[in-house]
Write an enzyme that holds these catalytic residues in place. Sequence first.
Site, PDB file in Angstrom:
ATOM      1  N   CYS A 219      -7.791  -6.062   5.236  1.00 36.70           N
ATOM      2  CA  CYS A 219      -9.502  -5.640   5.176  1.00 36.70           C
ATOM      3  C   CYS A 219     -10.719  -6.822   5.039  1.00 36.70           C
ATOM      4  O   CYS A 219     -11.138  -6.333   5.607  1.00 36.70           O
ATOM      5  CB  CYS A 219      -9.315  -3.901   4.992  1.00 36.70           C
ATOM      6  SG  CYS A 219      -9.254  -3.747   3.645  1.00 36.70           S
TER       7      CYS A 219
ATOM      8  N   HIS B  97       0.745  -1.231   0.592  1.00 33.98           N
ATOM      9  CA  HIS B  97       0.449  -0.386  -0.116  1.00 33.98           C
ATOM     10  C   HIS B  97       1.271   1.784  -0.647  1.00 33.98           C
ATOM     11  O   HIS B  97       0.287   2.699  -0.364  1.00 33.98           O
ATOM     12  CB  HIS B  97      -0.884  -0.265   0.867  1.00 33.98           C
ATOM     13  CG  HIS B  97      -1.843  -1.293   1.067  1.00 33.98           C
ATOM     14  ND1 HIS B  97      -2.223  -1.846   0.119  1.00 33.98           N
ATOM     15  CD2 HIS B  97      -2.491  -1.842   2.443  1.00 33.98           C
ATOM     16  CE1 HIS B  97      -3.324  -2.845   0.386  1.00 33.98           C
ATOM     17  NE2 HIS B  97      -2.483  -3.012   1.400  1.00 33.98           N
TER      18      HIS B  97
END
Length: 455
Positions: A44, A11
Amino acid sequence: MSKIVVVGANHAGTACINTMLANYGKENEVVVFDQNSNISFLGCGMALWIGQQISGPEGLFYSDKDQLEAAGAKVHMNTPVQYIDFENKEVHVLLEGKEHIESYDKLILATGSIPIIPPIKGIELVKDNLEFKATLENVQFVKLYQNAQEVIDKLERPDLKRVAVVGAGYIGVELAEAFKRLNKEVILIDVADTCLVNYYDHDFTEIMAQNLKDNGIHCAFGQTVKAVEGTTKVERIVTDKETFDVDMVVMAVGFRPNNTLGKEKLELFTNGAYLVNKKQQTSYDGVYAVGDCATVYDNAIEASNYIALATNAVRSGIVAAHNACGTELESIGVQGSNGICIFDLKMVSTGLTLEKAKRAGYNAVETSFSDLQKPAFMEHDNYEVKIKIVYDADTRVVLGCQMVSKEDVSMGIHMFSLAIQEKVTIDRLALLDIFFLPHFNQPYNYITMAALSAK
Ligand SMILES: Cc1cc2nc3c(=O)[nH]c(=O)nc-3n(C[C@H](O)[C@H](O)[C@H](O)COP(=O)(O)OP(=O)(O)OC[C@H]3O[C@@H](n4cnc5c(N)ncnc54)[C@H](O)[C@@H]3O)c2cc1C
Ligand SMILES: NC(=O)c1ccc[n+]([C@@H]2O[C@H](COP(=O)([O-])OP(=O)(O)OC[C@H]3O[C@@H](n4cnc5c(N)ncnc54)[C@H](O)[C@@H]3O)[C@@H](O)[C@H]2O)c1
């Protein structure tokens, strides 16, 4: 033209690479190394995938080598960086099995974090493996796409019925729900006497603990795991208070910054993260660190801190990209805003809990309020909301906020995030212009009421 080498393309790295390529085009040569075979896996979504709340993992990726190369980077996957010669500005990698040296003008470290492995008998890692595999079969670590896939494959075996999750933080409670959705027997263990201790005060964590119990999860809080036992595979987990017969143990006790490459040369934070300034610069000239391997500036404590979130990773990647490419840009800092939804119970928080604020030395107090989201005459989809605002009794500045409801109250927490960032006082909040419409809220809504009740 300068050459920028990025180590780690998840990320933080991906945000950094994309920002450099989108804003500075061919001004720089961008070379990327990642030891994994995939990038941009959204952890997530792991619990949603495991618990079959989404149809598969495809949507959990938003980038890949081809996309980054189409934008102009040179990307080497499956290529671990083994050593960095900071003096001579060289990155030493194992490229297709052979040693290769890449020089750089600027370096971005985006090596993220790795699971904490507490010294518990039976959960040791197989040495030198990149996918966090344990020696005892069915001890699982949960970080990568590969880790989730392995757990899913194992859960398909009908004899795998009982799962212990160690660590009742965000990952632990999400996975406990996922395993329960698959009709497994779930034991959730934490050393703390409740769940989610890093994010909420006790009155809030107890609501989540009750929610977990109501949904059939066995909560073994306040217990220290001593051993995981079995001949070749997991058979039981032993704590200081109880022994549970289980078929799988999932470790979710947190992550530590992956500082292997720079720990000898760069200044470190107390937990080993690379200490960076608001431009993401490390203590070594020309070297930036972003995401989970680096610190963030925490506005709630007005100091550097370690808050490992994908949101922080992305923002820090953007900031580093501009600075590395010659545009000075400072991070505005973070509040550690976060949220969770377990069996439809939603909890959100930002800034400091009351406990944390006191520990940080503030003369902290709280004001709380509970009410229905909408006027009582709204008979459907109208849920109770509980809010707690933490503020400094001396300066009246807001330090933190927590909310819990079956309603989606998540947008409200962003306002508190801004309030902490901008040092808004509790008294300013009391008279804040908050609109009213029965479909959404009440004229005397819980934010106003909590702020008005502040002593
Ligand atoms: C199950 C799970 C659920 C999560 N849920 C949320 C959530 O809901 N919201 C949220 O905000 N955050 C969440 N997080 C946290 C979030 O995933 C992390 O904060 C984020 O992944 C950090 O991104 P990063 O790029 O800094 O580091 P990482 O994701 O750790 O990536 C680091 C990259 O560096 C590479 N690398 C490391 N060392 C080397 C080396 N020597 N050579 C080459 N490459 C190397 C790795 O292969 C990897 O690709 C979750 C995490 C997990 C595990
Ligand atoms: N919804 C979200 O925003 C979300 C979801 C998942 C993960 N994340 C982030 O990813 C990171 C990692 O999450 P996490 O759940 O691993 O960490 P966490 O810090 O949320 O929870 C770790 C838990 O493990 C417990 N623990 C520590 N040592 C233990 C031990 N030896 N035995 C038993 N329990 C022990 C702690 O008390 C704590 O409750 C965090 O920064 C988290 O915020 C965020």
